[in-house]
Design a protein around this motif. Sequence first.
Motif, PDB file in Angstrom:
ATOM      1  N   ASP A 354      12.298  12.615  -2.248  1.00  0.00           N
ATOM      2  CA  ASP A 354      12.816  11.331  -2.073  1.00  0.00           C
ATOM      3  C   ASP A 354      11.891  10.494  -1.369  1.00  0.00           C
ATOM      4  O   ASP A 354      11.614   9.262  -1.801  1.00  0.00           O
ATOM      5  CB  ASP A 354      14.274  11.673  -0.988  1.00  0.00           C
ATOM      6  CG  ASP A 354      15.233  12.115  -1.724  1.00  0.00           C
ATOM      7  OD1 ASP A 354      15.479  12.314  -3.178  1.00  0.00           O
ATOM      8  OD2 ASP A 354      16.204  12.406  -1.191  1.00  0.00           O
ATOM      9  N   TYR A 355      11.035  11.232  -0.737  1.00  0.00           N
ATOM     10  CA  TYR A 355       9.850  10.370  -0.092  1.00  0.00           C
ATOM     11  C   TYR A 355       8.804   9.808  -1.198  1.00  0.00           C
ATOM     12  O   TYR A 355       8.333   8.820  -0.945  1.00  0.00           O
ATOM     13  CB  TYR A 355       9.405  11.256   0.857  1.00  0.00           C
ATOM     14  CG  TYR A 355       8.148  10.393   1.773  1.00  0.00           C
ATOM     15  CD1 TYR A 355       8.517   9.689   2.824  1.00  0.00           C
ATOM     16  CD2 TYR A 355       6.892  10.541   1.421  1.00  0.00           C
ATOM     17  CE1 TYR A 355       7.452   8.857   3.296  1.00  0.00           C
ATOM     18  CE2 TYR A 355       5.661  10.059   2.216  1.00  0.00           C
ATOM     19  CZ  TYR A 355       6.079   9.186   3.011  1.00  0.00           C
ATOM     20  OH  TYR A 355       4.955   8.440   3.742  1.00  0.00           O
ATOM     21  N   HIS A 358      10.245   6.925  -2.773  1.00  0.00           N
ATOM     22  CA  HIS A 358      10.194   5.725  -1.983  1.00  0.00           C
ATOM     23  C   HIS A 358       8.710   5.140  -1.963  1.00  0.00           C
ATOM     24  O   HIS A 358       8.625   4.051  -1.923  1.00  0.00           O
ATOM     25  CB  HIS A 358      10.667   6.176  -0.330  1.00  0.00           C
ATOM     26  CG  HIS A 358      10.364   5.209   0.597  1.00  0.00           C
ATOM     27  ND1 HIS A 358      11.011   4.114   0.567  1.00  0.00           N
ATOM     28  CD2 HIS A 358       9.297   4.926   1.605  1.00  0.00           C
ATOM     29  CE1 HIS A 358      10.643   3.333   1.850  1.00  0.00           C
ATOM     30  NE2 HIS A 358       9.507   3.997   2.242  1.00  0.00           N
ATOM     31  N   GLN A 361       7.883   3.283  -5.443  1.00  0.00           N
ATOM     32  CA  GLN A 361       8.800   2.196  -5.789  1.00  0.00           C
ATOM     33  C   GLN A 361       8.102   1.094  -6.245  1.00  0.00           C
ATOM     34  O   GLN A 361       8.697   0.254  -7.151  1.00  0.00           O
ATOM     35  CB  GLN A 361      10.161   2.071  -4.978  1.00  0.00           C
ATOM     36  CG  GLN A 361       9.850   1.686  -3.630  1.00  0.00           C
ATOM     37  CD  GLN A 361      10.906   1.543  -2.594  1.00  0.00           C
ATOM     38  OE1 GLN A 361      11.959   1.294  -3.198  1.00  0.00           O
ATOM     39  NE2 GLN A 361      10.908   1.711  -1.247  1.00  0.00           N
TER      40      GLN A 361
END
Length: 541
Positions: A354-355, A358, A361
């Motif tokens: 997930d990091y 992020h 993005q």
Amino acid sequence: MADYVIAYDVGTTGIKTCVFEISNAIKLIASAMEGYKLYVMDNGGAEQEPNDWWDAMCRTTNRVLVESGIPAERILGISFCSQMQGLVLVDKNGEPVRRAMSYLDQRAQKELKEGIAHGLRIAGVNLFKLLKSLSITRAVAASIKDPVWKYKWVESNEPEVYEKIYKWLDVKEYLICKCTGAFIMTQDSAFATLLYDTRKGMNCISKELCRMYGVNAEHLPEIVRSTDMVGRITKEAAVKLHLQEGTPVFGGGGDASLIGVGAGAVEPGSTHIYSGTSGWVSTVANKQVVDASSMIAAIVGVNPGAFNYFAELETAGKCLEWVKDHLALDEIDIYLEKKHISESTENLFTSLYDYMMHAVQHVPAGSNGVIFTPWLHGNRCPFEDANARGMFFNISLETGKTEMIHAVLEGICYHLRWQLEVQEKKVKTSKIIRFVGGGALAPLTCQILSDILGREIETVDSPQNAGAVGAALMAAVGLGMIDQVNDAKQWIKANARYLPDMANKSKHDRNYQVFKSLYRANKKSFRLLNDRKASSVSLSN
């Protein structure tokens, strides 16, 4: 009272055991995951210990029962979704005679060449054997990773092991044998041997193909349907699983069959894309179609009368795992600043994934010209080459980790677009595509896929559990809770939609053309670097 089933999703690196409630919906109640080793060898071998699967299955079953608080007698049945095209050779007691050969195993180059890649050829395959195979099974064992060549490799290189073989099983079939003592193979697993006669009225292992390839037909077990109750849990297995003796066991299916069911893509013309450890594009067809030049065939699935026109990418999410281990993390222990993304070891990978999403993005579409090829363990479709490898292309002084990580996401999606376009030469794919697997958890990846394909993308609840949902459906149909497999479309609804950004697509169209050229331009170099037999061949040859 609610009805419950247990579904086992047996992957390449671990098993996920899920308890589902079957009522007016399929509801996940509890799940447990446990990993196991994949032994990758320098000679191209890729193996696993079958008892590692069984031990992990037993431990995770106990954990989900404890976590959910559901008594064992409330579990009405169990089923499986598993990795396919493994080779699990067992004796009369169901015990492995050697470690299982994974679908990733690439050792059988000699056996493939001697078995089918000699004489007058079309698409690299002996013309007579190609036509014979296509007439019987509507596919051909033309890949080094096809199980028949692994079987022949054992015969050639381990004759003392070969003499001990009683049955040839696939991954879930071994686990079914441990549960019930039965030696069976579901129709989709049987087709994956590429020895299965799909002609009308046949639906059996072809003795003619076995003779042609030199396979002992007695080594193949009884063939059953995915929704059949294939046995009941024995007293010995019940103790280890913490389930009741006599609990029904259903055939289930391979991941290539059941993930589409769990995605709700079951009608002819429905297309789904999967991104897990591996990846693929699959479209439901009402007849068998084959494209030998692109290594695509319509494979037998779990739904009677329907086939999955299937194009596989060996390493999809595995590329992101590689990025995590070797690019996002600093494996030589040099840091400007250490940041603990998660204090929980159990959730470390998810948090880091997930990091990474992020962190990348805001990288523009096209990754500032950087292109990645996702062939970290060779490739199967639309070209078969065990020597193909990944690369970052067009790196400049301005390139950073964020562009490179972003390029990995795009490279996986470029390859999926290539497979989708090749599929459309033979079948009509759907305008709206269901996207499942761990890759579908990230909205960024979903949007990139939509932009690159120029198609609307739909995701479902818990897309990483699509295979387990499909397995639960097999048990539910077998138990009479659900009428038929086609009802999956009514049970599995979309929960998010992504529309393509056409400005981004124009950038991707440019990069995509370069992406497709990279294999052709580097094919000789891949062979020189990665084929031991070609180590003395110059590039000019």
